[in-house]
Design a protein around this motif. Sequence first.
Motif, PDB file in Angstrom:
ATOM      1  N   VAL A  18      50.885  13.333  72.687  1.00  0.00           N
ATOM      2  CA  VAL A  18      50.472  14.261  71.653  1.00  0.00           C
ATOM      3  C   VAL A  18      51.369  15.486  71.723  1.00  0.00           C
ATOM      4  N   GLU A  19      51.410  16.216  70.636  1.00  0.00           N
ATOM      5  CA  GLU A  19      52.154  17.465  70.582  1.00  0.00           C
ATOM      6  C   GLU A  19      51.168  18.573  70.262  1.00  0.00           C
ATOM      7  N   ILE A  20      51.463  19.778  70.737  1.00  0.00           N
ATOM      8  CA  ILE A  20      50.609  20.916  70.424  1.00  0.00           C
ATOM      9  C   ILE A  20      51.451  22.037  69.824  1.00  0.00           C
ATOM     10  N   ALA A  21      50.798  22.850  69.026  1.00  0.00           N
ATOM     11  CA  ALA A  21      51.414  24.051  68.457  1.00  0.00           C
ATOM     12  C   ALA A  21      50.397  25.176  68.586  1.00  0.00           C
ATOM     13  N   SER A  22      50.838  26.296  69.106  1.00  0.00           N
ATOM     14  CA  SER A  22      49.958  27.449  69.254  1.00  0.00           C
ATOM     15  C   SER A  22      49.933  28.252  67.963  1.00  0.00           C
ATOM     16  N   LEU A  23      48.722  28.553  67.521  1.00  0.00           N
ATOM     17  CA  LEU A  23      48.495  29.392  66.350  1.00  0.00           C
ATOM     18  C   LEU A  23      47.785  30.654  66.836  1.00  0.00           C
ATOM     19  N   PRO A  24      47.633  31.678  66.003  1.00  0.00           N
ATOM     20  CA  PRO A  24      47.012  32.912  66.493  1.00  0.00           C
ATOM     21  C   PRO A  24      45.653  32.722  67.181  1.00  0.00           C
ATOM     22  N   HIS A  26      44.014  29.396  67.234  1.00  0.00           N
ATOM     23  CA  HIS A  26      43.753  27.972  67.408  1.00  0.00           C
ATOM     24  C   HIS A  26      44.943  27.277  68.052  1.00  0.00           C
ATOM     25  N   VAL A  27      44.709  26.048  68.484  1.00  0.00           N
ATOM     26  CA  VAL A  27      45.775  25.169  68.945  1.00  0.00           C
ATOM     27  C   VAL A  27      45.728  23.937  68.052  1.00  0.00           C
ATOM     28  N   ALA A  28      46.866  23.595  67.475  1.00  0.00           N
ATOM     29  CA  ALA A  28      46.961  22.407  66.636  1.00  0.00           C
ATOM     30  C   ALA A  28      47.460  21.253  67.497  1.00  0.00           C
ATOM     31  N   ILE A  29      46.902  20.068  67.265  1.00  0.00           N
ATOM     32  CA  ILE A  29      47.235  18.882  68.060  1.00  0.00           C
ATOM     33  C   ILE A  29      47.542  17.745  67.101  1.00  0.00           C
ATOM     34  N   ALA A  34      53.027   9.738  64.881  1.00  0.00           N
ATOM     35  CA  ALA A  34      52.704   9.843  63.454  1.00  0.00           C
ATOM     36  C   ALA A  34      52.550  11.320  63.087  1.00  0.00           C
ATOM     37  N   PRO A  35      53.619  12.108  63.213  1.00  0.00           N
ATOM     38  CA  PRO A  35      53.504  13.551  63.022  1.00  0.00           C
ATOM     39  C   PRO A  35      53.114  13.987  61.609  1.00  0.00           C
ATOM     40  N   ALA A  36      53.329  13.142  60.620  1.00  0.00           N
ATOM     41  CA  ALA A  36      52.988  13.504  59.237  1.00  0.00           C
ATOM     42  C   ALA A  36      51.511  13.264  58.928  1.00  0.00           C
ATOM     43  N   ARG A  37      50.806  12.624  59.834  1.00  0.00           N
ATOM     44  CA  ARG A  37      49.386  12.345  59.603  1.00  0.00           C
ATOM     45  C   ARG A  37      48.526  13.543  59.983  1.00  0.00           C
ATOM     46  N   ALA A  38      47.276  13.328  60.196  1.00  0.00           N
ATOM     47  CA  ALA A  38      46.301  14.398  60.424  1.00  0.00           C
ATOM     48  C   ALA A  38      46.619  15.246  61.655  1.00  0.00           C
ATOM     49  N   VAL A  39      46.228  16.500  61.563  1.00  0.00           N
ATOM     50  CA  VAL A  39      46.352  17.456  62.659  1.00  0.00           C
ATOM     51  C   VAL A  39      44.951  17.936  63.016  1.00  0.00           C
TER      52      VAL A  39
END
Length: 62
Positions: A18-24, A26-29, A34-39
């Motif tokens: 899985v990949e994660i992205a930090s938001l202010p 939240h954390v998106a996963i 399948a990166p274009a699918r649901a987050v």
Amino acid sequence: MNWRKSSYSGGGEGNTCVEIASLPAHVAIRDSKAPARAVLSVPAASFAAFIESVKRGSQSAE
């Protein structure tokens, strides 16, 4: 978003994780295969608590 993969990623290009992205606040996963699918987005505090729990669990298994 700036997506990051775990240093434990397997596979030829490290795409079996899985990949994660930090938001202010939240954390998106997402699935790296399948990166274009649901987050999935979770509160940052909940994600931090989850990671700490995983770390404690892996330490007790050693």
